[in-house]
Design a protein around this motif. Structure first.
Motif, PDB file in Angstrom:
ATOM      1  N   TYR A  46       0.828  -1.212   0.000  1.00  0.00           N
ATOM      2  CA  TYR A  46       0.000   0.000   0.000  1.00  0.00           C
ATOM      3  C   TYR A  46       0.861   1.261   0.000  1.00  0.00           C
ATOM      4  O   TYR A  46       0.684   2.148  -0.837  1.00  0.00           O
ATOM      5  CB  TYR A  46      -0.926  -0.024   1.219  1.00  0.00           C
ATOM      6  N   GLU A  47       1.804   1.343   0.928  1.00  0.00           N
ATOM      7  CA  GLU A  47       2.656   2.533   1.023  1.00  0.00           C
ATOM      8  C   GLU A  47       3.538   2.680  -0.212  1.00  0.00           C
ATOM      9  O   GLU A  47       3.780   3.796  -0.684  1.00  0.00           O
ATOM     10  CB  GLU A  47       3.506   2.492   2.291  1.00  0.00           C
ATOM     11  N   GLY A  48       4.019   1.565  -0.740  1.00  0.00           N
ATOM     12  CA  GLY A  48       4.822   1.611  -1.961  1.00  0.00           C
ATOM     13  C   GLY A  48       4.024   2.129  -3.149  1.00  0.00           C
ATOM     14  O   GLY A  48       4.524   2.931  -3.946  1.00  0.00           O
ATOM     15  N   LEU A  49       2.774   1.677  -3.280  1.00  0.00           N
ATOM     16  CA  LEU A  49       1.917   2.168  -4.362  1.00  0.00           C
ATOM     17  C   LEU A  49       1.627   3.660  -4.210  1.00  0.00           C
ATOM     18  O   LEU A  49       1.662   4.412  -5.192  1.00  0.00           O
ATOM     19  CB  LEU A  49       0.606   1.382  -4.415  1.00  0.00           C
ATOM     20  N   LEU A  50       1.358   4.098  -2.978  1.00  0.00           N
ATOM     21  CA  LEU A  50       1.125   5.531  -2.742  1.00  0.00           C
ATOM     22  C   LEU A  50       2.352   6.352  -3.135  1.00  0.00           C
ATOM     23  O   LEU A  50       2.231   7.398  -3.790  1.00  0.00           O
ATOM     24  CB  LEU A  50       0.789   5.796  -1.272  1.00  0.00           C
ATOM     25  N   ALA A  51       3.533   5.882  -2.753  1.00  0.00           N
ATOM     26  CA  ALA A  51       4.767   6.598  -3.079  1.00  0.00           C
ATOM     27  C   ALA A  51       4.981   6.636  -4.590  1.00  0.00           C
ATOM     28  O   ALA A  51       5.323   7.687  -5.151  1.00  0.00           O
ATOM     29  CB  ALA A  51       5.962   5.938  -2.386  1.00  0.00           C
ATOM     30  N   ALA A  52       4.766   5.512  -5.268  1.00  0.00           N
ATOM     31  CA  ALA A  52       4.953   5.454  -6.719  1.00  0.00           C
ATOM     32  C   ALA A  52       3.982   6.395  -7.428  1.00  0.00           C
ATOM     33  O   ALA A  52       4.357   7.102  -8.373  1.00  0.00           O
ATOM     34  CB  ALA A  52       4.757   4.018  -7.214  1.00  0.00           C
TER      35      ALA A  52
END
Length: 133
Positions: free
Chosen positions: A27-33
């Motif tokens: 989730y956090e990785g997708l938000l950052a991307a």
């Protein structure tokens, strides 16, 4: 090698299951991307149960709370491939975790990879080029 974003992410989750921890990372990785404006993304996860929860999710179905949010992010206007990698193949992520300290920022974007990771990235890229033919 194409444009690559390297992001170090960590969060104090308290007490939770392994799968919840994996889902938070996704989730956090997708938000950052998304915030970086990336349009093509390969998300490598070493927990097949997390990937299955996301792929098999149906609207309104009872599931872990983060799954619908992850699916919503995936369904945005971009190309995302969820890929299962063996834990042994996830050495880069393990190495990056050793760079972090719990009192640091929760997310760090490297403008260029730390020297220690360059050879690992090159090997990973080379190996994937051979496998992909």
């Amino acid at each position: 090698m194409g444009s690559v974003a390297l992001i170090d992410w960590r969060r104090k989750l308290g007490i939770c299951s392994v799968i919840e921890s994996e889902l938070w990372g996704i989730y956090e990785g997708l938000l950052a991307a998304w915030s970086l404006g990336l349009t093509h993304l390969i998300v490598e996860v070493d927990n097949s149960d997390a990937i299955n929860l996301i792929r098999q999710y149906k609207m309104g179905e009872a599931t872990l709370a983060l799954v619908p949010h992850i699916v919503s992010l995936i369904n945005r206007n971009w190309s995302i491939e969820l890929s299962h990698v063996l834990r042994e193949g996830n050495i880069l992520a393990d190495c990056m975790a050793k760079f972090s300290h719990w009192d640091d920022l929760l997310c760090h974007r490297f403008l260029s990879p730390p020297d220690l990771l360059v050879s690992m990235l090159e090997k990973d890229y080379h190996d994937s080029s051979i496998e992909g033919g």
